[in-house]
Design a protein around this motif. Structure first.
Motif, PDB file in Angstrom:
ATOM      1  N   GLU A 137     -61.667 -11.549 -23.080  1.00 43.50           N
ATOM      2  CA  GLU A 137     -60.472 -11.923 -23.828  1.00 43.50           C
ATOM      3  C   GLU A 137     -60.607 -11.669 -25.324  1.00 43.50           C
ATOM      4  O   GLU A 137     -59.632 -11.304 -25.990  1.00 43.50           O
ATOM      5  CB  GLU A 137     -60.119 -13.388 -23.573  1.00 43.50           C
ATOM      6  N   MET A 138     -61.806 -11.843 -25.881  1.00 47.28           N
ATOM      7  CA  MET A 138     -61.965 -11.609 -27.316  1.00 47.28           C
ATOM      8  C   MET A 138     -61.819 -10.129 -27.656  1.00 47.28           C
ATOM      9  O   MET A 138     -61.303  -9.776 -28.723  1.00 47.28           O
ATOM     10  CB  MET A 138     -63.310 -12.143 -27.796  1.00 47.28           C
ATOM     11  N   LEU A 139     -62.232  -9.265 -26.752  1.00 47.24           N
ATOM     12  CA  LEU A 139     -61.999  -7.838 -26.962  1.00 47.24           C
ATOM     13  C   LEU A 139     -60.526  -7.499 -26.767  1.00 47.24           C
ATOM     14  O   LEU A 139     -59.987  -6.626 -27.451  1.00 47.24           O
ATOM     15  CB  LEU A 139     -62.866  -7.020 -26.015  1.00 47.24           C
ATOM     16  N   GLN A 140     -59.861  -8.192 -25.846  1.00 41.40           N
ATOM     17  CA  GLN A 140     -58.425  -7.990 -25.670  1.00 41.40           C
ATOM     18  C   GLN A 140     -57.660  -8.404 -26.926  1.00 41.40           C
ATOM     19  O   GLN A 140     -56.657  -7.785 -27.281  1.00 41.40           O
ATOM     20  CB  GLN A 140     -57.925  -8.788 -24.463  1.00 41.40           C
ATOM     21  N   TYR A 170     -49.873  -8.606 -20.784  1.00 40.27           N
ATOM     22  CA  TYR A 170     -50.616  -9.397 -21.760  1.00 40.27           C
ATOM     23  C   TYR A 170     -49.800 -10.590 -22.269  1.00 40.27           C
ATOM     24  O   TYR A 170     -50.364 -11.523 -22.838  1.00 40.27           O
ATOM     25  CB  TYR A 170     -51.050  -8.513 -22.931  1.00 40.27           C
ATOM     26  N   LEU A 171     -48.480 -10.562 -22.071  1.00 35.42           N
ATOM     27  CA  LEU A 171     -47.656 -11.717 -22.445  1.00 35.42           C
ATOM     28  C   LEU A 171     -47.949 -12.916 -21.559  1.00 35.42           C
ATOM     29  O   LEU A 171     -47.603 -14.052 -21.896  1.00 35.42           O
ATOM     30  CB  LEU A 171     -46.171 -11.364 -22.343  1.00 35.42           C
ATOM     31  N   GLU A 172     -48.571 -12.679 -20.418  1.00 37.00           N
ATOM     32  CA  GLU A 172     -48.913 -13.755 -19.492  1.00 37.00           C
ATOM     33  C   GLU A 172     -50.319 -14.298 -19.727  1.00 37.00           C
ATOM     34  O   GLU A 172     -50.770 -15.198 -19.009  1.00 37.00           O
ATOM     35  CB  GLU A 172     -48.813 -13.249 -18.041  1.00 37.00           C
ATOM     36  N   SER A 173     -51.021 -13.761 -20.702  1.00 36.64           N
ATOM     37  CA  SER A 173     -52.394 -14.185 -20.948  1.00 36.64           C
ATOM     38  C   SER A 173     -52.443 -15.655 -21.373  1.00 36.64           C
ATOM     39  O   SER A 173     -51.628 -16.110 -22.178  1.00 36.64           O
ATOM     40  CB  SER A 173     -53.031 -13.327 -22.039  1.00 36.64           C
ATOM     41  N   PRO A 174     -53.414 -16.414 -20.857  1.00 42.76           N
ATOM     42  CA  PRO A 174     -53.594 -17.798 -21.306  1.00 42.76           C
ATOM     43  C   PRO A 174     -54.182 -17.878 -22.713  1.00 42.76           C
ATOM     44  O   PRO A 174     -54.169 -18.954 -23.324  1.00 42.76           O
ATOM     45  CB  PRO A 174     -54.562 -18.367 -20.267  1.00 42.76           C
ATOM     46  N   THR A 177     -54.086 -15.753 -28.742  1.00 45.91           N
ATOM     47  CA  THR A 177     -54.137 -14.579 -29.594  1.00 45.91           C
ATOM     48  C   THR A 177     -53.700 -13.332 -28.845  1.00 45.91           C
ATOM     49  O   THR A 177     -52.930 -12.515 -29.365  1.00 45.91           O
ATOM     50  CB  THR A 177     -55.559 -14.387 -30.161  1.00 45.91           C
ATOM     51  N   VAL A 178     -54.172 -13.172 -27.618  1.00 47.89           N
ATOM     52  CA  VAL A 178     -53.774 -12.020 -26.808  1.00 47.89           C
ATOM     53  C   VAL A 178     -52.267 -12.036 -26.579  1.00 47.89           C
ATOM     54  O   VAL A 178     -51.579 -11.031 -26.786  1.00 47.89           O
ATOM     55  CB  VAL A 178     -54.528 -12.016 -25.457  1.00 47.89           C
ATOM     56  N   CYS A 179     -51.748 -13.180 -26.172  1.00 48.00           N
ATOM     57  CA  CYS A 179     -50.321 -13.304 -25.879  1.00 48.00           C
ATOM     58  C   CYS A 179     -49.469 -13.058 -27.125  1.00 48.00           C
ATOM     59  O   CYS A 179     -48.515 -12.276 -27.099  1.00 48.00           O
ATOM     60  CB  CYS A 179     -50.047 -14.692 -25.309  1.00 48.00           C
ATOM     61  N   GLY A 180     -49.812 -13.710 -28.221  1.00 51.56           N
ATOM     62  CA  GLY A 180     -49.024 -13.587 -29.439  1.00 51.56           C
ATOM     63  C   GLY A 180     -49.050 -12.185 -30.024  1.00 51.56           C
ATOM     64  O   GLY A 180     -48.009 -11.665 -30.444  1.00 51.56           O
ATOM     65  N   LEU A 181     -50.216 -11.557 -30.029  1.00 51.49           N
ATOM     66  CA  LEU A 181     -50.306 -10.210 -30.583  1.00 51.49           C
ATOM     67  C   LEU A 181     -49.641  -9.178 -29.679  1.00 51.49           C
ATOM     68  O   LEU A 181     -49.137  -8.163 -30.160  1.00 51.49           O
ATOM     69  CB  LEU A 181     -51.775  -9.841 -30.825  1.00 51.49           C
TER      70      LEU A 181
END
Length: 240
Positions: A137-140, A170-174, A177-181
């Motif tokens: 997730e941090m790389l995502q 990626y909008l479904e990511s928990p 940061t991933v979701c917002g970006l």
């Protein structure tokens, strides 16, 4: 000046607030020496140092490319290798730095943007499906920032390669940061097909208090997922 001394001097400059002033001083360094020091910066634990290093890396490699394109390619390949499982590393800061470099140099964008996009895509059974999906997730997070950054400078490059179709999951990511970006990148790319998902994220503002740090124009700020979704909708001129 030795390599260690250069590294310490560069990292010291990156702690400053003024990015323009930092770049003015760092331009005095020889490109290869500066870039080697910046590799320590792009994965630094201190936020300001890390993001300033990413910004400076973009300009430094672009300058290097004007002098020696093959040497600049070596830098990009080094970043790509750091994201490879076989490298033994993690690749912190690599997607962001690659994006910043490609924003600053169109020739490098032409050659390497498809590789950055591949990290959004899984491997497939067909020969042409050459994804290198990043599961961490941090790389995502870095990858989503990279796509948003490229959308500001290389939008045509991204749309030509269909990257807008890779963003909605990626909008479904928990991960906030991933979701917002991802929402921000969708707005910058003008993908109207995802307005429904963006509205849902915006409407969750009362119950979804997820925050993230956003680096833009040399400064970091704290924003919410809902705020980025609303900004994306504004980009699409569809806020109701």
């Amino acid at each position: 000046m030795g390599t260690r001394a250069i590294k310490q001097q560069v990292l010291g400059l990156l702690k400053r607030d003024d990015l323009a002033g930092i770049e003015t001083e760092l331009v005095l360094f020889q490109e290869k020496e500066l870039i080697n020091a910046l590799f320590f910066g792009i994965c630094h634990s201190e936020e300001r140092i890390r993001w300033h290093a990413i910004s400076v890396m973009g300009r430094a490699v672009a300058r290097l490319a004007e002098q020696d394109m093959e040497e600049a390619r070596v830098i990009l390949r080094r970043m790509l290798w750091s994201l490879n499982d076989e490298s033994g590393g993690i690749g912190w800061g690599a997607p962001e730095s690659m994006a910043e470099i490609m924003c600053r140099h169109e020739g490098l964008a032409d050659e390497y943007i498809h590789m950055l996009i591949s990290y959004m895509r899984p491997d497939g059974e067909e020969e042409c499906q050459d994804g290198n999906f990043l599961e961490h997730e941090m790389l995502q997070q870095g990858l989503m920032w990279a796509v948003g950054r490229l959308a500001q400078y290389r939008k045509k490059h991204l749309l030509t390669r269909g990257v807008e179709h890779d963003l909605p999951p990626y909008l479904e990511s928990p991960d906030a940061t991933v979701c917002g970006l991802a929402a921000r990148a969708i707005g910058l790319l003008g993908r109207t097909e995802d307005m429904g998902q963006l509205r849902r994220l915006r409407e969750l503002a009362k119950t979804d208090q997820r925050k993230l740090r956003l680096y833009d124009q040399g400064h970091c700020s704290t924003v919410s997922v809902a705020e980025l979704a609303e900004l994306a909708l504004l980009e699409l001129q569809e806020v109701e």
